[in-house]
Design a protein around this motif. Structure first.
Motif, PDB file in Angstrom:
ATOM      1  N   LEU A   1       0.828  -1.202   0.000  1.00 18.33           N
ATOM      2  CA  LEU A   1       0.000   0.000   0.000  1.00 18.33           C
ATOM      3  C   LEU A   1       0.868   1.261   0.000  1.00 18.33           C
ATOM      4  O   LEU A   1       0.600   2.204  -0.751  1.00 18.33           O
ATOM      5  CB  LEU A   1      -0.929   0.002   1.219  1.00 18.33           C
ATOM      6  CG  LEU A   1      -2.015  -1.077   1.241  1.00 18.33           C
ATOM      7  CD1 LEU A   1      -2.738  -1.067   2.579  1.00 18.33           C
ATOM      8  CD2 LEU A   1      -2.989  -0.911   0.093  1.00 18.33           C
ATOM      9  N   ASP A   2       1.908   1.247   0.842  1.00 10.02           N
ATOM     10  CA  ASP A   2       2.802   2.406   0.900  1.00 10.02           C
ATOM     11  C   ASP A   2       3.479   2.631  -0.447  1.00 10.02           C
ATOM     12  O   ASP A   2       3.618   3.771  -0.901  1.00 10.02           O
ATOM     13  CB  ASP A   2       3.862   2.219   1.988  1.00 10.02           C
ATOM     14  CG  ASP A   2       3.285   2.244   3.401  1.00 10.02           C
ATOM     15  OD1 ASP A   2       2.107   2.654   3.555  1.00 10.02           O
ATOM     16  OD2 ASP A   2       3.995   1.846   4.344  1.00 10.02           O
TER      17      ASP A   2
ATOM     18  N   ARG B   1       2.367   1.664  -3.403  1.00 10.15           N
ATOM     19  CA  ARG B   1       1.359   2.146  -4.356  1.00 10.15           C
ATOM     20  C   ARG B   1       1.096   3.637  -4.144  1.00 10.15           C
ATOM     21  O   ARG B   1       1.032   4.423  -5.101  1.00 10.15           O
ATOM     22  CB  ARG B   1       0.070   1.338  -4.206  1.00 10.15           C
ATOM     23  CG  ARG B   1      -0.943   1.618  -5.332  1.00 10.15           C
ATOM     24  CD  ARG B   1      -2.189   0.801  -5.171  1.00 10.15           C
ATOM     25  NE  ARG B   1      -2.901   1.264  -3.980  1.00 10.15           N
ATOM     26  CZ  ARG B   1      -3.664   0.495  -3.237  1.00 10.15           C
ATOM     27  NH1 ARG B   1      -3.852  -0.765  -3.542  1.00 10.15           N
ATOM     28  NH2 ARG B   1      -4.278   0.982  -2.174  1.00 10.15           N
ATOM     29  N   ASP B   2       0.974   4.041  -2.863  1.00 10.45           N
ATOM     30  CA  ASP B   2       0.773   5.462  -2.556  1.00 10.45           C
ATOM     31  C   ASP B   2       1.969   6.299  -3.009  1.00 10.45           C
ATOM     32  O   ASP B   2       1.801   7.390  -3.549  1.00 10.45           O
ATOM     33  CB  ASP B   2       0.541   5.663  -1.053  1.00 10.45           C
ATOM     34  CG  ASP B   2      -0.789   5.087  -0.580  1.00 10.45           C
ATOM     35  OD1 ASP B   2      -1.647   4.765  -1.438  1.00 10.45           O
ATOM     36  OD2 ASP B   2      -0.959   4.938   0.648  1.00 10.45           O
TER      37      ASP B   2
ATOM     38  N   ALA C   1       1.850   6.688  -6.745  1.00 12.48           N
ATOM     39  CA  ALA C   1       0.820   7.666  -7.125  1.00 12.48           C
ATOM     40  C   ALA C   1       1.320   9.079  -6.837  1.00 12.48           C
ATOM     41  O   ALA C   1       1.156   9.983  -7.664  1.00 12.48           O
ATOM     42  CB  ALA C   1      -0.481   7.392  -6.373  1.00 12.48           C
ATOM     43  N   ARG C   2       1.948   9.266  -5.689  1.00 13.72           N
ATOM     44  CA  ARG C   2       2.493  10.588  -5.336  1.00 13.72           C
ATOM     45  C   ARG C   2       3.595  10.977  -6.318  1.00 13.72           C
ATOM     46  O   ARG C   2       3.684  12.139  -6.731  1.00 13.72           O
ATOM     47  CB  ARG C   2       3.015  10.563  -3.893  1.00 13.72           C
ATOM     48  CG  ARG C   2       3.537  11.895  -3.419  1.00 13.72           C
ATOM     49  CD  ARG C   2       2.433  12.918  -3.278  1.00 13.72           C
ATOM     50  NE  ARG C   2       3.001  14.170  -2.797  1.00 13.72           N
ATOM     51  CZ  ARG C   2       2.643  15.352  -3.227  1.00 13.72           C
ATOM     52  NH1 ARG C   2       1.674  15.466  -4.112  1.00 13.72           N
ATOM     53  NH2 ARG C   2       3.212  16.429  -2.768  1.00 13.72           N
TER      54      ARG C   2
END
Length: 124
Positions: free
Chosen positions: A69-70, A72-73, A76-77
């Motif tokens: 999740l981190d 993926r975030d 995206a960032r």
């Protein structure tokens, strides 16, 4: 009487043999019970280690999922920042183009003013 004596001795021998067998049987039973206790304790220890290992696996699974999740975030960032960077770069290029045009315009104005000044000086 000798027949009865023989019979009695035979019965005593049988009783002693049976008693010895019973003692051996009790010892075997006690040994088996002791071994069963050891096996139960070993099984309990193994079960405890298995549960601890399962908890470790679950903890690792959650950590890996959080990292996914981190990541993926973060991706995206990074894409957002890349888009912002592209926009800022385009704006900077537009500003540079405007500055070049303004410099040319200022040079033209200065040249024109100098020419006007020379003409006024010549005319006066």
């Amino acid at each position: 009487a000798t027949e009865q004596g023989k019979e009695r001795r035979r019965m005593e021998r049988n009783a002693k043999a049976t008693e010895a067998e019973l003692l051996l049987s009790r010892r075997a039973k006690d040994s088996a019970v002791s071994e069963l206790g050891v096996a139960k304790r070993e099984l309990a220890a193994c079960d405890k280690r298995r549960r601890a290992a399962e908890e470790d696996v679950e903890t690792l699974r959650r950590a890996v999922e959080q990292q996914r999740l981190d990541f993926r975030d973060a991706m995206a960032r990074a894409q957002e920042l890349d888009a912002l960077n592209q926009r800022v770069l385009a704006e900077n290029n537009a500003i540079k183009d405007e500055l070049v045009a303004l410099r040319k315009r200022v040079k033209q104005i200065v040249r024109g003013a100098k020419q006007d000044a020379w003409r006024a000086k010549d005319g006066a």
